[in-house]
Design an enzyme around this catalytic site. Structure first.
Site, PDB file in Angstrom:
ATOM      1  N   SER A 164      54.516  38.264  10.021  1.00  0.00           N
ATOM      2  CA  SER A 164      54.301  38.738  11.555  1.00  0.00           C
ATOM      3  C   SER A 164      54.132  37.610  12.610  1.00  0.00           C
ATOM      4  O   SER A 164      53.179  37.099  12.598  1.00  0.00           O
ATOM      5  CB  SER A 164      53.271  39.900  11.461  1.00  0.00           C
ATOM      6  OG  SER A 164      52.937  40.289  12.664  1.00  0.00           O
ATOM      7  N   ASP A 176      56.524  41.918  16.348  1.00  0.00           N
ATOM      8  CA  ASP A 176      55.599  42.947  17.181  1.00  0.00           C
ATOM      9  C   ASP A 176      56.071  43.094  18.443  1.00  0.00           C
ATOM     10  O   ASP A 176      55.594  42.208  19.310  1.00  0.00           O
ATOM     11  CB  ASP A 176      54.319  42.734  16.904  1.00  0.00           C
ATOM     12  CG  ASP A 176      53.944  43.180  15.397  1.00  0.00           C
ATOM     13  OD1 ASP A 176      53.130  42.141  14.738  1.00  0.00           O
ATOM     14  OD2 ASP A 176      54.057  44.094  14.853  1.00  0.00           O
ATOM     15  N   HIS A 179      59.341  45.821  15.369  1.00  0.00           N
ATOM     16  CA  HIS A 179      58.468  46.746  15.469  1.00  0.00           C
ATOM     17  C   HIS A 179      58.063  47.150  16.725  1.00  0.00           C
ATOM     18  O   HIS A 179      57.455  46.378  17.439  1.00  0.00           O
ATOM     19  CB  HIS A 179      57.086  46.249  14.644  1.00  0.00           C
ATOM     20  CG  HIS A 179      56.162  47.412  14.721  1.00  0.00           C
ATOM     21  ND1 HIS A 179      54.701  46.862  14.093  1.00  0.00           N
ATOM     22  CD2 HIS A 179      55.944  48.708  15.162  1.00  0.00           C
ATOM     23  CE1 HIS A 179      53.934  48.101  14.394  1.00  0.00           C
ATOM     24  NE2 HIS A 179      54.488  49.062  14.750  1.00  0.00           N
ATOM     25  N   GLY A 188      46.777  41.394  15.978  1.00  0.00           N
ATOM     26  CA  GLY A 188      46.550  40.917  14.861  1.00  0.00           C
ATOM     27  C   GLY A 188      45.121  40.459  14.614  1.00  0.00           C
ATOM     28  O   GLY A 188      44.329  40.614  15.369  1.00  0.00           O
ATOM     29  N   GLY A 189      44.839  39.950  13.169  1.00  0.00           N
ATOM     30  CA  GLY A 189      43.628  39.629  12.866  1.00  0.00           C
ATOM     31  C   GLY A 189      42.579  40.845  12.620  1.00  0.00           C
ATOM     32  O   GLY A 189      41.414  40.467  12.667  1.00  0.00           O
ATOM     33  N   ASP A 215      51.322  47.252   7.298  1.00  0.00           N
ATOM     34  CA  ASP A 215      51.024  46.377   8.430  1.00  0.00           C
ATOM     35  C   ASP A 215      49.816  46.466   9.066  1.00  0.00           C
ATOM     36  O   ASP A 215      49.285  47.537   9.552  1.00  0.00           O
ATOM     37  CB  ASP A 215      52.025  46.927   9.647  1.00  0.00           C
ATOM     38  CG  ASP A 215      52.407  45.974  10.758  1.00  0.00           C
ATOM     39  OD1 ASP A 215      53.010  46.253  11.752  1.00  0.00           O
ATOM     40  OD2 ASP A 215      51.731  45.007  10.630  1.00  0.00           O
ATOM     41  N   GLY A 216      49.124  45.656   8.920  1.00  0.00           N
ATOM     42  CA  GLY A 216      47.582  45.025   9.624  1.00  0.00           C
ATOM     43  C   GLY A 216      46.591  44.872   8.456  1.00  0.00           C
ATOM     44  O   GLY A 216      46.222  45.759   7.967  1.00  0.00           O
ATOM     45  N   GLY A 217      45.892  43.769   8.716  1.00  0.00           N
ATOM     46  CA  GLY A 217      44.868  43.531   7.883  1.00  0.00           C
ATOM     47  C   GLY A 217      45.412  43.016   6.221  1.00  0.00           C
ATOM     48  O   GLY A 217      44.501  43.169   5.502  1.00  0.00           O
ATOM     49  N   GLY A 260      50.256  38.401   8.909  1.00  0.00           N
ATOM     50  CA  GLY A 260      50.410  37.749   9.929  1.00  0.00           C
ATOM     51  C   GLY A 260      49.188  36.642   9.839  1.00  0.00           C
ATOM     52  O   GLY A 260      49.571  35.618   9.469  1.00  0.00           O
TER      53      GLY A 260
HETATM   54  C1  DX5 Z   1      49.584  44.985  14.667  1.00  0.00           C
HETATM   55  C2  DX5 Z   1      50.913  44.559  14.383  1.00  0.00           C
HETATM   56  C3  DX5 Z   1      50.766  43.656  12.942  1.00  0.00           C
HETATM   57  C4  DX5 Z   1      49.988  42.511  13.008  1.00  0.00           C
HETATM   58  C5  DX5 Z   1      49.693  41.893  11.563  1.00  0.00           C
HETATM   59  O1  DX5 Z   1      49.855  45.818  15.739  1.00  0.00           O
HETATM   60  O2  DX5 Z   1      51.656  45.791  14.172  1.00  0.00           O
HETATM   61  O3  DX5 Z   1      52.083  43.412  12.724  1.00  0.00           O
HETATM   62  O4  DX5 Z   1      50.352  41.470  13.779  1.00  0.00           O
HETATM   63  O5  DX5 Z   1      48.654  41.565  11.728  1.00  0.00           O
HETATM   64  P1  DX5 Z   1      47.658  40.657  10.720  1.00  0.00           P
HETATM   65  O6  DX5 Z   1      47.300  39.598  11.523  1.00  0.00           O
HETATM   66  O7  DX5 Z   1      46.210  41.579  10.349  1.00  0.00           O
HETATM   67  O8  DX5 Z   1      48.549  40.553   9.439  1.00  0.00           O
HETATM   68 ZN    ZN Z   2      53.791  44.958  13.237  1.00  0.00          ZN
END
Ligand code: DX5
Ligand code: ZN
Length: 215
Positions: free
Chosen positions: A7, A34, A66, A144-145, A171-173, A193
């Site tokens: 990401s 994103d 996305h 992210g994060g 997606d996410g975390g 990400g």
């Molecule tokens: C959040 C995005 C994710 C994000 C990934 O809205 O859709 O793709 O960038 O997050 P982390 O950094 O947690 O991997």
């Molecule tokens: Zn995403």
């Protein structure tokens, strides 16, 4: 086969090419872009120009776009022309989801549908056959994060039980600590990400995530 999607929201904005090169070299399978409009989510990221630039610099690498935007219909052709290979819209938009998914497939791209953690899962069931990919949000979209919302993980098994056999992306975390559990629950794509960018050894991270499922 487990895919790792980097990401690029987590990349250094002044060194996207450097970070993408590093993580592709480490074994990332595709790029996750994103797109945020500051309306559907409380953040603004980048647009078709970023897709186009990455397509020109990394032509063979798939771009998984996305769309966290309220009016994807208005911008679809722009992302298709920019080189998006897969386009995911959100279930929660106030537009004609089947028509949009059909238009994405009609343009020869993979069609994806994403669902936020707070949206009732059953709302996505009528659309499963229209999608090549389901993007399960495990954080509130926009940044992210964040820490993974563990209660969302049950949804993986529920989507498989509902008969979805396509790409199941989380997606996410996603981190080296939780990725194994995600794939065991049925995820076939991990969007990473922050964990990827911050990894000392991203190759080892990705290999670990693929542990039981070699590439
Ligand atoms: C959040 C995005 C994710 C994000 C990934 O809205 O859709 O793709 O960038 O997050 P982390 O950094 O947690 O991997
Ligand atoms: Zn995403």
């Amino acid at each position: 086969m487990i895919e790792i999607a980097f990401s690029i929201l987590a990349a250094d904005p002044l060194n996207v090419e450097r970070d993408v090169t590093r993580l592709l070299d480490a074994g990332a399978d595709l790029l996750h872009l994103d797109i945020m409009d500051g309306h559907f989510v409380p953040n603004i990221s980048f647009g078709p120009g970023m897709v186009k630039a990455l397509d020109a610099r990394f032509p063979p690498v798939r771009k998984d776009v996305h769309l966290m935007i309220s009016d994807p219909g208005r911008y679809l052709s722009g992302f298709i022309d920019a080189g998006a290979d897969e386009i995911t819209i959100h279930l929660e938009i106030e537009q004609d989801v089947p028509a949009l998914l059909k238009a994405i497939r009609g343009a020869g791209r993979k069609a994806g549908l994403s669902i936020k953690p707070g949206t009732e899962l059953a709302r996505i069931f009528p659309y499963l056959s229209m999608c090549d990919l389901i993007l399960l949000m495990t954080v509130e979209p926009g940044f992210g994060g964040q820490k993974i919302i563990a209660s969302a993980l049950d949804r993986l098994g529920q989507l498989r039980a509902a008969g979805f056999s396509g790409v199941l992306s989380v997606d996410g975390g996603v981190t080296g600590e939780n990725c194994f559990g995600l794939t065991r629950l049925g995820a076939t794509r991990l969007v990473m990400g922050t964990a990827a960018v911050q990894a000392e050894d991203p190759r080892a991270l990705f290999a670990g995530c693929r542990g039981a499922h070699p590439r």
